[in-house]
Design an enzyme around this catalytic site. Sequence first.
Site, PDB file in Angstrom:
ATOM      1  N   HIS A 112       3.825   3.727   5.347  1.00  0.00           N
ATOM      2  CA  HIS A 112       3.297   3.510   6.817  1.00  0.00           C
ATOM      3  C   HIS A 112       4.286   3.373   7.984  1.00  0.00           C
ATOM      4  O   HIS A 112       5.389   3.370   7.812  1.00  0.00           O
ATOM      5  CB  HIS A 112       2.019   2.558   6.820  1.00  0.00           C
ATOM      6  CG  HIS A 112       1.316   2.579   5.618  1.00  0.00           C
ATOM      7  ND1 HIS A 112       0.410   3.629   5.513  1.00  0.00           N
ATOM      8  CD2 HIS A 112       1.324   2.207   4.425  1.00  0.00           C
ATOM      9  CE1 HIS A 112      -0.267   3.429   4.193  1.00  0.00           C
ATOM     10  NE2 HIS A 112       0.426   2.449   3.781  1.00  0.00           N
ATOM     11  N   GLU A 166       0.182  -4.174   6.762  1.00  0.00           N
ATOM     12  CA  GLU A 166       0.977  -3.617   5.561  1.00  0.00           C
ATOM     13  C   GLU A 166       2.353  -3.292   5.889  1.00  0.00           C
ATOM     14  O   GLU A 166       3.354  -3.373   5.545  1.00  0.00           O
ATOM     15  CB  GLU A 166       0.170  -2.608   4.826  1.00  0.00           C
ATOM     16  CG  GLU A 166       1.073  -2.210   3.522  1.00  0.00           C
ATOM     17  CD  GLU A 166       0.481  -0.657   2.854  1.00  0.00           C
ATOM     18  OE1 GLU A 166      -0.837  -0.498   3.374  1.00  0.00           O
ATOM     19  OE2 GLU A 166       1.170  -0.338   2.055  1.00  0.00           O
ATOM     20  N   GLU A 213       3.026  -1.204  -5.490  1.00  0.00           N
ATOM     21  CA  GLU A 213       2.079  -1.786  -4.750  1.00  0.00           C
ATOM     22  C   GLU A 213       2.238  -3.364  -5.123  1.00  0.00           C
ATOM     23  O   GLU A 213       1.885  -3.653  -6.225  1.00  0.00           O
ATOM     24  CB  GLU A 213       0.650  -1.339  -5.086  1.00  0.00           C
ATOM     25  CG  GLU A 213       0.175   0.053  -4.706  1.00  0.00           C
ATOM     26  CD  GLU A 213      -0.364   0.015  -3.360  1.00  0.00           C
ATOM     27  OE1 GLU A 213      -0.153  -0.686  -2.573  1.00  0.00           O
ATOM     28  OE2 GLU A 213      -0.481   1.377  -2.970  1.00  0.00           O
TER      29      GLU A 213
HETATM   30 ZN   LIG Z   1       0.247   1.689   1.696  1.00  0.00          ZN
END
Ligand SMILES: [Zn+2]
Length: 477
Positions: free
Chosen positions: A313, A327, A442
């Site tokens: 992102h 995030e 993650e």
């Molecule tokens: Zn992500």
Amino acid sequence: MKTVSFVSRVICILVIFTLFVSIDGNRAEAAYTYQEKVNVDILNVRANAGTGYAIIGKLKKDQVVTVHANRQGWSKIAFGQGYGWVSSQYLTNVTRTGYVNATTLNVRSAPSTTARILTQVGTGTAVTVQGKDGSWMRVYIPSKRITGWVHGDYISNKAATSTASQPSTWTGYVTATTLNVRSAPSTTARILTQIGSGTAVTVQGKDGSWMKVYIPSKKVTGWVHSDYISDKSSASAQVVLLHNTNLRRGPGTSYGIISVEPAGTSLTKIGQSNDWIQVRRKDGVTGWVAGWLVGSAQSSPLKGKTVVLDPGHGGIDGGASGRLYVEKRLNLSTALKLGSLLQQAGAKVIYTRSSDIYVSLNQRVAISNQSNADAFISIHYNSCTGVCSGIETFYYSMSKDSVLARSIQNNLIKSTQLRDRGTKYGAYRIIRNNQRPAALVELGFLTNPTEERLIGSISHQKKAAQGIYNGLVEYLK
Ligand SMILES: [Zn+2]
């Protein structure tokens, strides 16, 4: 008319006078930097001047810091890439002795050639250097009991008499793999120590085919055979910076900074003075770096490896968000920590982004495919609609990616102790279209309030970075 003109002139002079006084006053207060030493076992470094501010790091006893300002019992210190604050009571001033190398040196009331001259000192006068401001040094002159400012060019580390009595010393470099340093110029003399290829020595004298040398790194003086000393440093005398490091004009933190060299930079060692190493950059610029911040090129486990780091992102795309964190920010902060570890180990690191900007998935994949990298890591934090926790790593190709993913996942769990969700197949474009070995991590759930608090902490991000790093070392070795 005449009266008005006189009044305005007086006002004008008053204003100018006030300006000068305030500038001079500020300088005298805190405009100079100085060195202090930590005097407690552990000292918290905070984001601002007060115990209510976040702890951004810790210092150990006897660590030396550069103080830039003071505020109500707090000292602003150079920390990492920026500044931090520590309670001033836990710092003790560090001073060093310097010697005047000018015939007559003016000692002034402020760091400026226009400041008032307090006194003059002659060649060889010992002064206590307390701090600096640009190229000026704040000094105490014990013989006169005066504190003032002198230009740094006229203060040497060594007393003038000692340098004058040894005018012909030069720096030599060991060309033998192992060289015996002996107590006298003879192969039968006692061996004091051994030094390795590339070691810098100060050649102080000669006796036949023997040289008297001082070895700064061992603080030993002895005799070596001159066949094994060269006046040029060889390629083996390469050092690698373990951290982002200041390149300075001289061997000490009181010297000016030429540049900040990034971790992982390779430099040619050309000399040494106590703990400081004189180096030459690839563009020919020479300077000094602190010896405790460098490693040898041979000790780099990831030397020659290239890793692409992809903080997910960025810019308009924030990614997942919890109650406290977005995030994209955690992705970047973790990636930069990982990148620094990799560079310290000698790897070349390519970031798809290193600031808060939007980069498309296709651009990110293109960066990886053009890089010929040994590994590509996309860094994310997770979200879900139910109650979820833990860390997972995705791969696309079983043959190309899954070994990398497994190695990273295992090491992440070891390092963070979070729940192991395992490695999974994922057809994400960033790894699906990637020609390099690629994995997507993650690193915990932002939508889980307990886990969110943990993963937002610097300590978790450090552990996550270390876990991925360990996984990469295991995979690439
Ligand atoms: Zn992500």
